[in-house]
Write an enzyme that holds these catalytic residues in place. Structure first.
Site, PDB file in Angstrom:
ATOM      1  N   VAL A  86     -33.610  28.832  -6.210  1.00 34.61           N
ATOM      2  CA  VAL A  86     -33.667  28.066  -4.966  1.00 34.61           C
ATOM      3  C   VAL A  86     -35.051  27.450  -4.796  1.00 34.61           C
ATOM      4  O   VAL A  86     -36.070  28.123  -4.963  1.00 34.61           O
ATOM      5  CB  VAL A  86     -33.354  28.982  -3.757  1.00 34.61           C
ATOM      6  CG1 VAL A  86     -33.473  28.215  -2.444  1.00 34.61           C
ATOM      7  CG2 VAL A  86     -31.972  29.605  -3.895  1.00 34.61           C
ATOM      8  N   CYS A  87     -35.064  26.181  -4.444  1.00 37.25           N
ATOM      9  CA  CYS A  87     -36.301  25.454  -4.161  1.00 37.25           C
ATOM     10  C   CYS A  87     -36.403  25.309  -2.638  1.00 37.25           C
ATOM     11  O   CYS A  87     -35.690  24.517  -2.030  1.00 37.25           O
ATOM     12  CB  CYS A  87     -36.250  24.083  -4.835  1.00 37.25           C
ATOM     13  SG  CYS A  87     -37.692  23.067  -4.508  1.00 37.25           S
ATOM     14  N   LEU A  88     -37.263  26.120  -2.043  1.00 38.36           N
ATOM     15  CA  LEU A  88     -37.411  26.145  -0.583  1.00 38.36           C
ATOM     16  C   LEU A  88     -38.862  26.479  -0.271  1.00 38.36           C
ATOM     17  O   LEU A  88     -39.433  27.396  -0.872  1.00 38.36           O
ATOM     18  CB  LEU A  88     -36.466  27.203   0.006  1.00 38.36           C
ATOM     19  CG  LEU A  88     -36.429  27.383   1.516  1.00 38.36           C
ATOM     20  CD1 LEU A  88     -35.941  26.121   2.214  1.00 38.36           C
ATOM     21  CD2 LEU A  88     -35.534  28.559   1.885  1.00 38.36           C
TER      22      LEU A  88
END
Length: 159
Positions: free
Chosen positions: A92-94
């Site tokens: 996940v890119c957050l």
């Protein structure tokens, strides 16, 4: 450091068991000897009601290091999860998971999971991680929505 991280993760587990959002689950994995592995958690994030993600509970692995909470966990959906801000590996890119951006040691597992749930229906087009999902999200929302709805059927709620 291991003492700090394991104490924090034990506390997080206790807090989660006492109070967690409806439909979510998060639990440490089990080692082969039956003991808990506080550094790898199996989680489920429900799609929000009245969104294309509704009806699915999306499996996520949270991996912590002995540097936690100084460093964020790595959060992974299954490989090839369809979302603009999820790499093909499932990572996940957050921003709250990026120690160079918005990660703070005060961020909890609950905060991370709620943030990821929010990201599902509110992708960040400025931080794409996969070509096809971001392309469809920006140019063919109808096809994007169709793929999201199909994915929700792949991950039904656990029985």
């Amino acid at each position: 450091m291991a003492g700090i991280s394991s104490a924090r993760l034990s506390e997080e587990r206790k807090n989660w068991r006492r109070d967690h959002p409806y439909g979510f689950f998060a639990r440490p994995s089990t080692n082969t000897d039956g003991s808990l592995n506080l550094y790898v958690w199996n989680c489920g994030i429900p799609g929000k009601t009245k969104t294309n993600w509704e009806g699915g509970v999306y499996p996520l692995i949270m991996e912590f290091t002995e540097d936690y909470p100084s460093k964020p966990p790595k959060c992974r959906f299954p490989k090839d999860f369809f979302h603009p801000n999820v790499y093909p590996s499932g990572t996940v890119c957050l921003s709250i998971l990026n120690e160079e951006a918005d990660w703070k040691p005060s961020v909890t597992i609950k905060t991370v999971l709620l943030g990821i749930q929010d990201l599902l229906d509110n992708p960040n087009p400025k931080s794409p991680a996969q070509q096809l999902p971001i392309h469809l999200f920006l140019t063919n929302k109808e096809e994007y929505d169709k793929k999201v709805k199909a994915q929700s059927k792949v991950y039904p709620p656990p029985q």
